[in-house]
Design a protein around this motif. Sequence first.
Motif, PDB file in Angstrom:
ATOM      1  N   ARG A 147       0.826  -1.195   0.000  1.00 45.32           N
ATOM      2  CA  ARG A 147       0.000   0.000   0.000  1.00 45.32           C
ATOM      3  C   ARG A 147       0.869   1.258   0.000  1.00 45.32           C
ATOM      4  NH1 ARG A 147      -5.186  -1.216  -1.413  1.00 45.32           N
ATOM      5  NH2 ARG A 147      -6.050  -2.876  -0.136  1.00 45.32           N
ATOM      6  N   PRO A 148       0.316   2.375  -0.472  1.00 44.54           N
ATOM      7  CA  PRO A 148       1.048   3.646  -0.389  1.00 44.54           C
ATOM      8  C   PRO A 148       1.293   4.043   1.066  1.00 44.54           C
ATOM      9  CG  PRO A 148      -0.812   3.811  -1.901  1.00 44.54           C
ATOM     10  CD  PRO A 148      -0.967   2.516  -1.168  1.00 44.54           C
ATOM     11  N   ALA A 149       2.155   5.012   1.257  1.00 43.66           N
ATOM     12  CA  ALA A 149       2.523   5.453   2.600  1.00 43.66           C
ATOM     13  C   ALA A 149       1.410   6.240   3.284  1.00 43.66           C
ATOM     14  CB  ALA A 149       3.792   6.299   2.541  1.00 43.66           C
ATOM     15  N   THR A 150       0.373   6.602   2.549  1.00 46.70           N
ATOM     16  CA  THR A 150      -0.773   7.298   3.132  1.00 46.70           C
ATOM     17  C   THR A 150      -2.041   6.502   2.833  1.00 46.70           C
ATOM     18  OG1 THR A 150      -1.068   8.626   1.122  1.00 46.70           O
ATOM     19  CG2 THR A 150       0.299   9.561   2.878  1.00 46.70           C
ATOM     20  N   GLY A 151      -3.102   6.767   3.590  1.00 42.36           N
ATOM     21  CA  GLY A 151      -4.361   6.068   3.370  1.00 42.36           C
ATOM     22  C   GLY A 151      -4.495   4.853   4.272  1.00 42.36           C
ATOM     23  N   SER A 152      -5.340   3.889   3.864  1.00 43.74           N
ATOM     24  CA  SER A 152      -5.579   2.688   4.659  1.00 43.74           C
ATOM     25  C   SER A 152      -4.339   1.801   4.683  1.00 43.74           C
ATOM     26  CB  SER A 152      -6.763   1.901   4.092  1.00 43.74           C
ATOM     27  OG  SER A 152      -7.934   2.685   4.075  1.00 43.74           O
ATOM     28  N   PHE A 153      -3.996   1.278   5.847  1.00 39.47           N
ATOM     29  CA  PHE A 153      -2.845   0.394   6.017  1.00 39.47           C
ATOM     30  C   PHE A 153      -1.586   0.990   5.387  1.00 39.47           C
ATOM     31  CE2 PHE A 153      -6.670  -2.327   5.563  1.00 39.47           C
ATOM     32  CZ  PHE A 153      -6.753  -2.782   6.871  1.00 39.47           C
ATOM     33  N   PRO A 154      -1.182   2.193   5.784  1.00 39.96           N
ATOM     34  CA  PRO A 154      -0.071   2.883   5.114  1.00 39.96           C
ATOM     35  C   PRO A 154       1.226   2.084   5.117  1.00 39.96           C
ATOM     36  CG  PRO A 154      -0.603   3.904   7.230  1.00 39.96           C
ATOM     37  CD  PRO A 154      -1.692   2.952   6.934  1.00 39.96           C
ATOM     38  N   GLY A 155       1.758   1.846   3.908  1.00 35.01           N
ATOM     39  CA  GLY A 155       3.029   1.159   3.746  1.00 35.01           C
ATOM     40  C   GLY A 155       3.001  -0.328   3.989  1.00 35.01           C
ATOM     41  N   ALA A 156       1.834  -0.883   4.336  1.00 34.40           N
ATOM     42  CA  ALA A 156       1.767  -2.304   4.672  1.00 34.40           C
ATOM     43  C   ALA A 156       1.663  -3.168   3.421  1.00 34.40           C
ATOM     44  CB  ALA A 156       0.577  -2.572   5.578  1.00 34.40           C
ATOM     45  N   TRP A 157       2.089  -4.416   3.571  1.00 34.78           N
ATOM     46  CA  TRP A 157       1.885  -5.436   2.546  1.00 34.78           C
ATOM     47  C   TRP A 157       0.623  -6.203   2.921  1.00 34.78           C
ATOM     48  CZ3 TRP A 157       4.951  -6.415  -1.793  1.00 34.78           C
ATOM     49  CH2 TRP A 157       6.122  -5.636  -1.887  1.00 34.78           C
ATOM     50  N   VAL A 158      -0.301  -6.297   1.983  1.00 36.36           N
ATOM     51  CA  VAL A 158      -1.621  -6.862   2.258  1.00 36.36           C
ATOM     52  C   VAL A 158      -2.037  -7.794   1.120  1.00 36.36           C
ATOM     53  CG1 VAL A 158      -2.318  -4.823   3.581  1.00 36.36           C
ATOM     54  CG2 VAL A 158      -2.819  -4.935   1.126  1.00 36.36           C
ATOM     55  N   PHE A 159      -3.090  -8.550   1.359  1.00 35.95           N
ATOM     56  CA  PHE A 159      -3.755  -9.289   0.292  1.00 35.95           C
ATOM     57  C   PHE A 159      -4.736  -8.340  -0.402  1.00 35.95           C
ATOM     58  CE2 PHE A 159      -3.356 -12.563   3.796  1.00 35.95           C
ATOM     59  CZ  PHE A 159      -2.219 -13.168   3.275  1.00 35.95           C
ATOM     60  N   PRO A 160      -5.043  -8.563  -1.670  1.00 35.28           N
ATOM     61  CA  PRO A 160      -6.030  -7.692  -2.334  1.00 35.28           C
ATOM     62  C   PRO A 160      -7.404  -7.827  -1.699  1.00 35.28           C
ATOM     63  CG  PRO A 160      -5.457  -9.571  -3.730  1.00 35.28           C
ATOM     64  CD  PRO A 160      -4.504  -9.591  -2.583  1.00 35.28           C
ATOM     65  N   GLY A 161      -8.135  -6.725  -1.677  1.00 37.63           N
ATOM     66  CA  GLY A 161      -9.476  -6.766  -1.114  1.00 37.63           C
ATOM     67  C   GLY A 161     -10.017  -5.377  -0.869  1.00 37.63           C
ATOM     68  N   GLY A 162     -11.262  -5.322  -0.442  1.00 39.24           N
ATOM     69  CA  GLY A 162     -11.884  -4.030  -0.180  1.00 39.24           C
ATOM     70  C   GLY A 162     -13.304  -4.196   0.313  1.00 39.24           C
ATOM     71  N   ARG A 163     -13.953  -3.069   0.534  1.00 37.68           N
ATOM     72  CA  ARG A 163     -15.281  -3.056   1.130  1.00 37.68           C
ATOM     73  C   ARG A 163     -16.360  -3.551   0.170  1.00 37.68           C
ATOM     74  NH1 ARG A 163     -16.018   3.100   2.531  1.00 37.68           N
ATOM     75  NH2 ARG A 163     -13.783   2.844   2.857  1.00 37.68           N
ATOM     76  N   VAL A 164     -17.410  -4.102   0.743  1.00 39.44           N
ATOM     77  CA  VAL A 164     -18.601  -4.504  -0.003  1.00 39.44           C
ATOM     78  C   VAL A 164     -19.346  -3.255  -0.447  1.00 39.44           C
ATOM     79  CG1 VAL A 164     -20.888  -5.541   0.298  1.00 39.44           C
ATOM     80  CG2 VAL A 164     -18.841  -6.755   1.099  1.00 39.44           C
ATOM     81  N   ASP A 165     -19.818  -3.238  -1.701  1.00 39.98           N
ATOM     82  CA  ASP A 165     -20.619  -2.110  -2.166  1.00 39.98           C
ATOM     83  C   ASP A 165     -22.054  -2.583  -2.432  1.00 39.98           C
ATOM     84  OD1 ASP A 165     -20.779  -3.257  -4.724  1.00 39.98           O
ATOM     85  OD2 ASP A 165     -19.184  -2.002  -5.546  1.00 39.98           O
ATOM     86  N   PRO A 166     -22.981  -1.664  -2.705  1.00 38.06           N
ATOM     87  CA  PRO A 166     -24.386  -2.057  -2.884  1.00 38.06           C
ATOM     88  C   PRO A 166     -24.608  -3.088  -3.990  1.00 38.06           C
ATOM     89  CG  PRO A 166     -24.243   0.306  -2.509  1.00 38.06           C
ATOM     90  CD  PRO A 166     -22.835  -0.183  -2.658  1.00 38.06           C
ATOM     91  N   ASP A 167     -23.842  -3.016  -5.082  1.00 33.39           N
ATOM     92  CA  ASP A 167     -24.000  -4.014  -6.146  1.00 33.39           C
ATOM     93  C   ASP A 167     -23.663  -5.406  -5.647  1.00 33.39           C
ATOM     94  OD1 ASP A 167     -24.848  -2.175  -7.988  1.00 33.39           O
ATOM     95  OD2 ASP A 167     -22.859  -1.853  -8.870  1.00 33.39           O
ATOM     96  N   ASP A 168     -22.639  -5.525  -4.798  1.00 32.04           N
ATOM     97  CA  ASP A 168     -22.277  -6.830  -4.232  1.00 32.04           C
ATOM     98  C   ASP A 168     -23.429  -7.398  -3.413  1.00 32.04           C
ATOM     99  OD1 ASP A 168     -19.625  -6.587  -5.224  1.00 32.04           O
ATOM    100  OD2 ASP A 168     -19.044  -5.423  -3.460  1.00 32.04           O
ATOM    101  N   GLU A 169     -24.101  -6.537  -2.652  1.00 32.82           N
ATOM    102  CA  GLU A 169     -25.183  -6.981  -1.774  1.00 32.82           C
ATOM    103  C   GLU A 169     -26.424  -7.391  -2.562  1.00 32.82           C
ATOM    104  OE1 GLU A 169     -25.436  -3.464   0.554  1.00 32.82           O
ATOM    105  OE2 GLU A 169     -24.134  -4.259   2.139  1.00 32.82           O
ATOM    106  N   ARG A 170     -26.680  -6.725  -3.675  1.00 27.58           N
ATOM    107  CA  ARG A 170     -27.905  -6.987  -4.441  1.00 27.58           C
ATOM    108  C   ARG A 170     -27.914  -8.351  -5.104  1.00 27.58           C
ATOM    109  NH1 ARG A 170     -28.091  -1.208  -5.385  1.00 27.58           N
ATOM    110  NH2 ARG A 170     -26.533  -1.358  -7.044  1.00 27.58           N
ATOM    111  N   GLU A 171     -26.753  -8.936  -5.311  1.00 33.24           N
ATOM    112  CA  GLU A 171     -26.688 -10.210  -6.030  1.00 33.24           C
ATOM    113  C   GLU A 171     -26.983 -11.408  -5.150  1.00 33.24           C
ATOM    114  OE1 GLU A 171     -23.454 -10.786  -8.757  1.00 33.24           O
ATOM    115  OE2 GLU A 171     -23.089  -8.627  -8.869  1.00 33.24           O
TER     116      GLU A 171
END
Length: 214
Positions: free
Chosen positions: A28-52
């Motif tokens: 990840r970039p040095a700013t924002g969520s989990f700054p500078g960390a190494w992570v697995f890909p992923g992110g928040r659920v959005d309304p389209d995800d919920e509708r299915e």
Amino acid sequence: MDATMRVAGTAVVLRDGADGLEVLLLRRPATGSFPGAWVFPGGRVDPDDEREGGGEEGAALRAAVRETREEAGIGIRDLVTLSRWVPPAETPVRFRTWFFLARESGERLRPNPGEIEEAVWMTPARAFERHATGELTLFPPTWVTLHALREHPTVNDAWAAVSAVARYETRMQRLERGMRALWAGDEEHPDEPGAPGARHRLTMSDLPWVYERD
């Protein structure tokens, strides 16, 4: 279960490499969520995800697939639910996050500029070597997941080991130097303690971190 907590999906993407099982890690970039960390890909659920449909778990799976494409530029397949993580109460922005094992589709990695600084395939052992020297920043859910993957030489072995979904309700304990994460079954977990002397904890005072689980 806290219905007001936001939900996210994470893909633990695996492939077989020359030195054994490899996992996709993103810096990840040095700013924002989990700054500078190494992570697995992923992110928040959005309304389209919920509708299915498919409930919370199904929505999180779709978020994991979508975010892997957006962040790393690849498709994934054969997802299977691995774990669910609930962050400690003191976390400023809380997401209940589902982790899914996934197989890569053979595409070339194309990290999304501005969102991802680097995307690499790495063996869990190599990730731990780099973390132990301070070269690589990890958060506890990533660290614990990599720890479990270390014992599997191939992707098929990792798949064969999946059984019940592991559930982690994290509680943090401040130490004289550093922090400790506690999970259900540890003797000091405030909500679901185990027997005297029982261990399910990650001590993060010095490098390398120490994981104990009975």
